[in-house]
Design a protein around this motif. Structure first.
Motif, short mmCIF file in Angstrom:
data_model
loop_
_atom_site.label_atom_id
_atom_site.label_comp_id
_atom_site.label_asym_id
_atom_site.label_seq_id
_atom_site.Cartn_x
_atom_site.Cartn_y
_atom_site.Cartn_z
N ILE A 12 27.84 33.11 45.88
CA ILE A 12 28.68 33.70 45.16
C ILE A 12 30.64 33.54 45.88
CG2 ILE A 12 29.66 36.07 44.58
CD1 ILE A 12 27.32 37.38 43.67
N GLY A 15 31.67 29.97 45.21
CA GLY A 15 31.39 29.54 44.42
C GLY A 15 30.11 28.76 43.85
N SER A 17 27.57 30.42 42.05
CA SER A 17 27.21 31.26 41.38
C SER A 17 28.14 32.28 40.87
CB SER A 17 25.65 31.27 41.51
OG SER A 17 25.82 32.56 42.34
N GLU A 18 27.51 32.49 39.71
CA GLU A 18 28.74 34.50 39.12
C GLU A 18 27.78 35.79 39.59
OE1 GLU A 18 31.53 35.08 38.63
OE2 GLU A 18 32.41 32.43 38.51
N SER A 19 26.69 35.47 39.93
CA SER A 19 25.28 36.39 40.30
C SER A 19 24.51 36.01 40.58
CB SER A 19 25.19 37.17 39.56
OG SER A 19 24.53 36.59 38.27
N LYS A 41 26.84 41.04 41.65
CA LYS A 41 27.75 40.60 40.55
C LYS A 41 29.01 40.25 41.42
CE LYS A 41 25.75 42.89 36.30
NZ LYS A 41 26.33 43.22 35.58
N ARG A 42 29.49 38.82 40.94
CA ARG A 42 30.21 38.05 42.00
C ARG A 42 31.50 39.75 42.07
NH1 ARG A 42 34.28 34.82 42.64
NH2 ARG A 42 32.44 32.97 42.69
N GLU A 43 32.05 40.53 40.40
CA GLU A 43 32.93 41.65 40.78
C GLU A 43 32.63 43.13 42.15
OE1 GLU A 43 31.07 41.96 36.97
OE2 GLU A 43 31.79 40.30 38.16
N GLU A 46 33.73 41.63 45.24
CA GLU A 46 35.27 40.93 45.61
C GLU A 46 35.55 42.56 45.97
OE1 GLU A 46 36.52 39.12 42.75
OE2 GLU A 46 36.03 37.28 42.96
#
Length: 676
Positions: A12, A15, A17-19, A41-43, A46
């Protein structure tokens, strides 16, 4: 699970993948039904990483002074403040005045070199750059630039390789010098209180490693033949102090572990003080060598402080306090005797044996101490000389036997001194080459004794290799027993028993084999000692996760209790260690089995001291540690220590308890007067 989480995080943040889905499979018949999975998940990632470890923080946040609890659970002393950006801000704030004075600008870095895999993601790099700008709140909104580093994962390895080339004369050496200044506490002669409230700067910030320091313009006195302490302090942000400067000890200095010792001077051992010059050397190995050179004689005394280990507390198996420091010329005379005894100039076998047999007596005569009282630094200096003379083992069986005996004695228990890791590394090269005079019984016995003595310094992988190498020797093929002298087999068992870092499954396997060999008519006390060390509830230097489970040890104990012993004493001592109370539910045995052991031991008066381990949690004392190790430890090694403050508090608590118990008793009897 750990591997999947790491892989998901890297995918993640890089960059890719997003999840990411993380799956934990079930077991047995529930392989499918018991499967657990979750989406990362990315959010969420982060928010956790940036918010928890790299937040935007303000300088108004005051660094709290953490006061740790006196009693803590087993574990590492983790930093309680998780925000890395806050630590960066505090560090730059410390050097704010230096930057303004030298660079004539605000202390925001122009460029940042990111190093290591954890700082590889661009997301984290950008947050650190923004956090530094946010901390100082300058009008200029420009954030620090980034120095190109194509492979942060290999940065340290490449730097070490380049440094190696520099040491051979290739490349350019870029040095920043010592990141800290180091100070030695001194007391002023005019100060009648004798308080050490001043310190003299020995290593100034920026001093190159390998530099020698001489303070000939200042005169000191050293107290001899009495206990003294050499207190050392460090500072990473004091500026302007140069070698020889006298400063007042305040909050800007961080205390490091002191050396408590006795400086020996003269034959009669009279307490006195002599004038000395202070000489020091800041070595590339991260040590501060301190020399006190006498101004009234040719004597010199050396003390060594391990600076790199002390700058951040690294918990270890032992605390080292050399009880005595011998004068340098005396140590040099001993080194010459060792070198002469193992030199190749002695031709006759008879004279060879005579010289080597008398070597220990000669050393004891020079230092006026029996070998059991030789301090740690002294025996380690002998071991360094022996390691240089390792080739002397090839000359004769007598030399190899004496070399193994003395080397094991001087490096025991394998840890305690800052350079023991290097000594064990050199000794391990000898292990890989094996015994030279393998047909000599004495040499073979001394070989196993040496590895038993230094076992504490071996890494877990080395201990397991040792175990694998002796498997055929001890077990034979298809369970057949290999023929060997009983004494040699006994020495091997004792060596295996002293290796506390072995995996639990290996300890169980070898413990069962040893138990099968223990018979009442043929058993020797060393067999029971070895079994008790393998199944001990409290280890001397090994981690708690290498303790054999209570269920397995309980079966060993039941086997021992079921037999009829002609000599119960070594059996009871072994049982006391196998069933010893620790206060840890994961290690302690069932109380019914402990009661059974107590009933078995109670009829014998000589078990009074051993019974205390079964009735309460009793900390180890010096004499007991020596017994468990199989011999006395060198002067200077302290494994388990109750601090003086703790002992004082405990004494007061006991006195109060006695007082109230007595008071209650007197009141019950109607007595008005109470005297203690």
């Amino acid at each position: 699970l750990c591997h999947q989480c790491r892989q998901a995080k890297e995918n993640i943040l890089n960059g890719q993948s997003e999840s990411e889905k993380i799956t934990l499979m079930g077991e047995g018949s529930s392989l499918i039904a018991g499967t657990l999975s979750a989406d990362l998940k990315r959010e969420d990632l982060e928010e956790t990483l940036l918010g928890g470890f790299f937040p935007l923080v303000d300088p108004e946040t005051i660094k709290k002074r953490i006061i740790r609890k006196g009693i803590t659970e087993l574990g590492l002393p983790y930093e309680p403040e998780p925000a890395i950006t806050r630590h960066l801000g505090w560090f730059l704030e410390h050097h704010k005045e230096d930057a303004a004075k030298i660079l004539k600008k605000y202390p925001i870095p122009d460029l940042i070199l990111f190093n290591g895999g954890s700082l590889k993601p661009v997301l984290i790099q950008e947050r650190i750059r923004s956090a530094i700008r946010h901390w100082f709140k300058e009008e200029n909104t420009e954030i620090p630039g980034v120095l190109e580093n194509p492979d942060p994962d290999l940065a340290v390895a490449l730097g070490a390789s380049y440094y190696g080339l520099v040491k051979t004369g290739k490349g350019v050496r870029v040095g920043s010098g010592s990141p800290r200044a180091y100070y030695l506490a001194v007391s002023k002669k005019k100060d009648k209180s004798k308080d050490r409230n001043h310190a003299i700067c020995l290593v100034e910030r920026g001093l190159d490693e390998g530099s020698k320091i001489e303070l000939k313009d200042k005169k000191f006195e050293v107290l001899t033949n009495q206990p003294v302490a050499f207190d050392v302090f460090s500072s990473s942000f004091r500026s302007g102090d140069t070698c020889g400067d006298l400063v007042k000890i305040d909050d800007s200095l961080t205390s490091l572990p002191p050396i408590q010792t006795v400086v020996q001077f003269g034959q009669k051992g009279v307490k006195t003080s002599i004038p000395v010059h202070i000489e020091a050397e800041y070595t590339e190995m991260g040590t501060l060598s301190l020399w006190c050179r006498s101004l009234v004689s040719s004597h010199r005394w050396q003390l060594q402080f391990q600076l790199r280990a002390a700058s951040g507390y690294i918990p270890g198996p032992a605390e080292v306090t050399d009880r005595e420091v011998f004068e340098s010329s005396m140590v040099e005379n001993v080194r010459l005797e060792v070198c002469k005894a193992f030199s190749d100039k002695i031709d006759s076998v008879g004279s060879d044996k005579a010289v080597l047999d008398n070597l220990v007596k000669k050393i004891a005569k020079i230092v006026e101490r029996p070998k059991e009282k030789w301090p740690l630094s002294f025996i380690r200096s002998i071991s360094d000389e022996l390691l240089k003379l390792a080739a002397a083992r090839t000359l004769s069986p007598v030399r190899e036997s004496r070399w193994l005996n003395l080397a094991g004695f001087c490096i025991r228990p394998g840890f305690g001194d800052g350079f023991d890791e290097h000594r064990i590394k050199a000794l391990w090269k000898i292990y890989n080459k094996g015994i030279i005079h393998s047909k000599n019984p004495q040499v073979r016995s001394e070989w196993w004794i040496m590895w038993r003595r230094v076992a504490g310094g071996l890494k877990s992988g080395q201990q397991r290799q040792f175990l694998q190498d002796i498997t055929l020797l001890m077990m034979g093929k298809k369970g057949t027993k290999v023929s060997m002298p009983p004494q040699e087999r006994l020495e091997i068992w004792m060596a295996v028993a002293n290796m506390e870092k072995l995996l639990v499954k290996d300890k169980i396997k070898w413990g069962r084999l040893l138990l099968s060999e223990i018979k009442p008519k043929k058993c020797r006390p060393q067999h029971l000692w070895s079994l008790s060390r393998m199944g001990a509830r409290e280890l001397l230097y090994g981690p708690a996760d290498r303790v054999i489970p209570p269920g397995e040890v309980s079966s060993w104990i039941e086997t021992l209790l079921a037999q009829d012993w002609q000599n119960p004493r070594p059996v009871g001592t072994a049982l006391a260690q196998l069933a010893r109370r620790t206060g840890d539910r994961m290690r302690d045995l069932d109380h019914l089995l402990i009661e059974k052991i107590i009933d078995w031991m109670t009829p014998y008066e000589f078990f009074i001291s051993d019974l205390r381990f079964l009735t309460k949690v009793a900390p180890m004392v010096k004499q007991e540690e020596s017994t468990l190790f199989g011999e006395a430890l060198p002067a200077g090694i302290v494994l388990h220590v109750w601090p003086a403050s703790f002992c004082m508090c405990l004494s007061i608590l006991i006195l109060k308890l006695v007082y109230f118990m007595a008071k209650k008793s007197f009141r019950h009897q109607g007595t008005k007067t109470l005297r203690i």
